[in-house]
Design an enzyme around this catalytic site. Structure first.
Site, PDB file in Angstrom:
ATOM      1  N   GLU A 119       0.744  -1.181  -0.083  1.00  0.00           N
ATOM      2  CA  GLU A 119      -0.029   0.072  -0.173  1.00  0.00           C
ATOM      3  C   GLU A 119       0.780   1.305  -0.038  1.00  0.00           C
ATOM      4  O   GLU A 119       0.588   2.180  -0.664  1.00  0.00           O
ATOM      5  CB  GLU A 119      -0.970   0.093   1.147  1.00  0.00           C
ATOM      6  CG  GLU A 119      -1.936  -1.120   1.121  1.00  0.00           C
ATOM      7  CD  GLU A 119      -3.010  -1.091   2.478  1.00  0.00           C
ATOM      8  OE1 GLU A 119      -4.123  -0.613   2.121  1.00  0.00           O
ATOM      9  OE2 GLU A 119      -2.574  -1.554   3.483  1.00  0.00           O
ATOM     10  N   GLU A 139      -3.370 -10.013   4.199  1.00  0.00           N
ATOM     11  CA  GLU A 139      -4.399  -9.630   4.994  1.00  0.00           C
ATOM     12  C   GLU A 139      -5.574 -10.630   4.995  1.00  0.00           C
ATOM     13  O   GLU A 139      -6.543 -10.962   5.888  1.00  0.00           O
ATOM     14  CB  GLU A 139      -5.016  -8.160   4.497  1.00  0.00           C
ATOM     15  CG  GLU A 139      -4.180  -7.125   4.931  1.00  0.00           C
ATOM     16  CD  GLU A 139      -3.219  -6.607   3.749  1.00  0.00           C
ATOM     17  OE1 GLU A 139      -3.062  -7.604   2.991  1.00  0.00           O
ATOM     18  OE2 GLU A 139      -2.562  -5.615   3.671  1.00  0.00           O
TER      19      GLU A 139
HETATM   20  C1  1HE Z   1       6.723  -8.807  12.124  1.00  0.00           C
HETATM   21  C2  1HE Z   1       6.216  -8.457  10.798  1.00  0.00           C
HETATM   22  C3  1HE Z   1       4.989  -7.801  11.020  1.00  0.00           C
HETATM   23  C4  1HE Z   1       7.641  -9.646  10.503  1.00  0.00           C
HETATM   24  N1  1HE Z   1       4.609  -7.286  12.148  1.00  0.00           N
HETATM   25  N2  1HE Z   1       6.469  -8.170  13.331  1.00  0.00           N
HETATM   26  N3  1HE Z   1       2.278  -8.581   6.982  1.00  0.00           N
HETATM   27  C5  1HE Z   1       2.133 -10.020   6.940  1.00  0.00           C
HETATM   28  O1  1HE Z   1       1.238 -10.694   7.069  1.00  0.00           O
HETATM   29  C6  1HE Z   1       3.719 -10.351   6.613  1.00  0.00           C
HETATM   30  C7  1HE Z   1       4.106 -11.048   8.013  1.00  0.00           C
HETATM   31  N4  1HE Z   1       5.691 -11.313   7.590  1.00  0.00           N
HETATM   32  C8  1HE Z   1       6.351 -12.358   6.820  1.00  0.00           C
HETATM   33  O2  1HE Z   1       5.551 -13.013   6.287  1.00  0.00           O
HETATM   34  C9  1HE Z   1       7.749 -12.472   7.140  1.00  0.00           C
HETATM   35  O3  1HE Z   1       8.188 -12.148   8.390  1.00  0.00           O
HETATM   36  C10 1HE Z   1       8.562 -11.884   5.857  1.00  0.00           C
HETATM   37  C11 1HE Z   1       8.245 -12.921   4.605  1.00  0.00           C
HETATM   38  C12 1HE Z   1       8.257 -10.557   5.606  1.00  0.00           C
HETATM   39  C13 1HE Z   1       9.996 -12.119   6.162  1.00  0.00           C
HETATM   40  O4  1HE Z   1      10.420 -13.491   6.541  1.00  0.00           O
HETATM   41  P1  1HE Z   1      11.701 -13.568   7.451  1.00  0.00           P
HETATM   42  O5  1HE Z   1      11.809 -15.230   7.629  1.00  0.00           O
HETATM   43  O6  1HE Z   1      13.006 -12.968   6.711  1.00  0.00           O
HETATM   44  O7  1HE Z   1      11.383 -12.828   8.902  1.00  0.00           O
HETATM   45  P2  1HE Z   1      10.767 -13.552  10.010  1.00  0.00           P
HETATM   46  O8  1HE Z   1      11.646 -14.260  10.831  1.00  0.00           O
HETATM   47  O9  1HE Z   1       9.395 -13.887   9.628  1.00  0.00           O
HETATM   48  O10 1HE Z   1      10.440 -12.099  10.992  1.00  0.00           O
HETATM   49  C14 1HE Z   1      11.767 -11.376  11.501  1.00  0.00           C
HETATM   50  C15 1HE Z   1      11.065 -10.833  12.708  1.00  0.00           C
HETATM   51  O11 1HE Z   1      10.125  -9.589  12.186  1.00  0.00           O
HETATM   52  C16 1HE Z   1      10.215 -11.530  13.679  1.00  0.00           C
HETATM   53  O12 1HE Z   1      10.267 -11.017  14.988  1.00  0.00           O
HETATM   54  P3  1HE Z   1      11.315 -11.441  16.197  1.00  0.00           P
HETATM   55  O13 1HE Z   1      11.095 -10.841  17.340  1.00  0.00           O
HETATM   56  O14 1HE Z   1      10.691 -13.079  16.237  1.00  0.00           O
HETATM   57  O15 1HE Z   1      12.562 -11.476  15.443  1.00  0.00           O
HETATM   58  C17 1HE Z   1       8.812 -11.356  13.197  1.00  0.00           C
HETATM   59  O16 1HE Z   1       7.852 -11.433  14.056  1.00  0.00           O
HETATM   60  C18 1HE Z   1       8.869  -9.863  12.627  1.00  0.00           C
HETATM   61  N5  1HE Z   1       7.884  -9.550  11.668  1.00  0.00           N
HETATM   62  N6  1HE Z   1       6.807  -9.120   9.695  1.00  0.00           N
HETATM   63  C19 1HE Z   1       5.199  -7.546  13.161  1.00  0.00           C
HETATM   64  N7  1HE Z   1       4.252  -7.534   9.654  1.00  0.00           N
HETATM   65  C20 1HE Z   1      -2.937  -0.768   7.260  1.00  0.00           C
HETATM   66  S1  1HE Z   1      -3.391  -2.044   7.157  1.00  0.00           S
HETATM   67  C21 1HE Z   1      -2.083  -3.038   6.374  1.00  0.00           C
HETATM   68  C22 1HE Z   1      -2.383  -4.578   6.847  1.00  0.00           C
HETATM   69  C23 1HE Z   1      -1.261  -5.399   6.756  1.00  0.00           C
HETATM   70  O17 1HE Z   1      -0.196  -4.999   6.165  1.00  0.00           O
HETATM   71  S2  1HE Z   1      -1.509  -6.838   7.008  1.00  0.00           S
HETATM   72  C24 1HE Z   1       0.067  -7.779   6.347  1.00  0.00           C
HETATM   73  C25 1HE Z   1       0.845  -7.741   7.413  1.00  0.00           C
END
Ligand code: 1HE
Length: 265
Positions: A119, A139
């Site tokens: 977005e 989402e």
């Molecule tokens: C996060 C987030 C996040 C990572 N919010 N903490 N977005 C999503 O549903 C995408 C969610 N993220 C992922 O699918 C993956 O993290 C990735 C593909 C982007 C990257 O994978 P990777 O293996 O490199 O990293 P990871 O091990 O999943 O994440 C590393 C850290 O970042 C981990 O935290 P840690 O404390 O355990 O190290 C994750 O929890 C954190 N992290 N993504 C919070 N999104 C205005 S409305 C909009 C609505 C949306 O955007 S919904 C879509 C949200």
């Protein structure tokens, strides 16, 4: 308040620097894959509100292996409906400041460009993708909905049908597919996106302010208008642009063979 040189104070999740007439804004939360928390969204708004007057273009990029993992999901847990509406409004406000701000914005995309990250990218004016970039709207599978203007901007870029598919099935598109469908207009090799984006931003900063205003503020409104209003707005905008002293100087330079010709791709 805007000034000639200083950027607004930013949270640690954002860093800004000057490259001549270009301001570079980087998402700087690589340990959280540049997930966008409230502080970051407010920082983006403050950055574009306070953009110095002598910035001619902005380059938006992300630190680490991903452009942005979208909304910081850890902030979502406690919100009720009213707070949710206000939160979406915050994103709308911030991204509008960017889309209809002082200077055009070029985005450099790599790795995950998902959810709110997509977005954010959709609210910029020119998008460059490195081959590592991929796009998704998770989402749908997380039981939520886009809230950062995605329903308004993404169908205009890729069509309602593709956005529906992405949200309903969790489909991910590659950088090459994103280029083919018009989500981005440039594809760069790994590690080359920033240089390509900067080159484009510098070129944009070399346009007249009035032309950049016409393209970023008038064009999208004209494109949304009924044709009769659109033609009238276009006539006004083009007459205003050509009456500008800088436009006259540039036309004269071409006619006197001092300006570059249009080149083949
Ligand atoms: C996060 C987030 C996040 C990572 N919010 N903490 N977005 C999503 O549903 C995408 C969610 N993220 C992922 O699918 C993956 O993290 C990735 C593909 C982007 C990257 O994978 P990777 O293996 O490199 O990293 P990871 O091990 O999943 O994440 C590393 C850290 O970042 C981990 O935290 P840690 O404390 O355990 O190290 C994750 O929890 C954190 N992290 N993504 C919070 N999104 C205005 S409305 C909009 C609505 C949306 O955007 S919904 C879509 C949200």
């Amino acid at each position: 308040m805007s000034s000639l040189t200083a950027f607004a104070a930013l949270p640690a999740s954002l860093v800004a620097e000057r490259r001549g007439a270009v301001a570079v804004l980087k998402l700087n939360r690589p340990h959280k894959r540049n997930a966008l928390d409230d502080e970051t969204i407010l920082g983006i708004e403050a950055f574009f509100l306070g953009l110095p007057d002598d910035v001619g273009a902005v380059l938006l990029a992300g630190e680490g292996d991903h452009f942005s993992a979208g909304l910081d999901l850890s902030e979502l847990e406690e919100r009720d409906v009213t707070q949710g509406i206000a939160h979406s409004g915050l994103w709308h406000r911030a991204f509008e400041k960017m889309q209809f701000g002082k200077a055009p914005v070029v985005a450099v995309l790599h790795g995950a460009v998902v959810g709110g990250g997509l977005e954010l990218a959709a609210a910029t004016h020119v998008r460059v993708a490195e081959r590592s970039a991929y796009y998704a709207l998770p989402e749908g599978s997380r039981g939520i909905y886009v809230g950062g203007g995605g329903s308004v901007r993404l169908p205009r870029l890729i069509g309602v049908a593709r956005m529906m598919d992405m949200m309903l099935t969790g489909r991910t598109y590659s950088a090459e597919e994103g280029l083919a469908m018009g989500l981005t207009t440039y594809l760069a090799e790994p590690g080359q996106g920033f240089a390509k984006g900067l080159e484009l931003a510098e070129r944009i900063a070399g346009n007249t302010r009035l032309t950049n205003f016409a393209v970023t503020h008038a064009l999208p409104r004209i494109a949304e208008s009924d044709p009769a209003s659109g033609y009238a707005m276009e006539a006004l905008m083009s007459s205003i642009a050509q009456a500008d002293g800088e436009a006259k100087a540039r036309l004269k330079a071409f006619l006197e063979k001092r300006a570059p010709k249009v080149t083949r791709p």
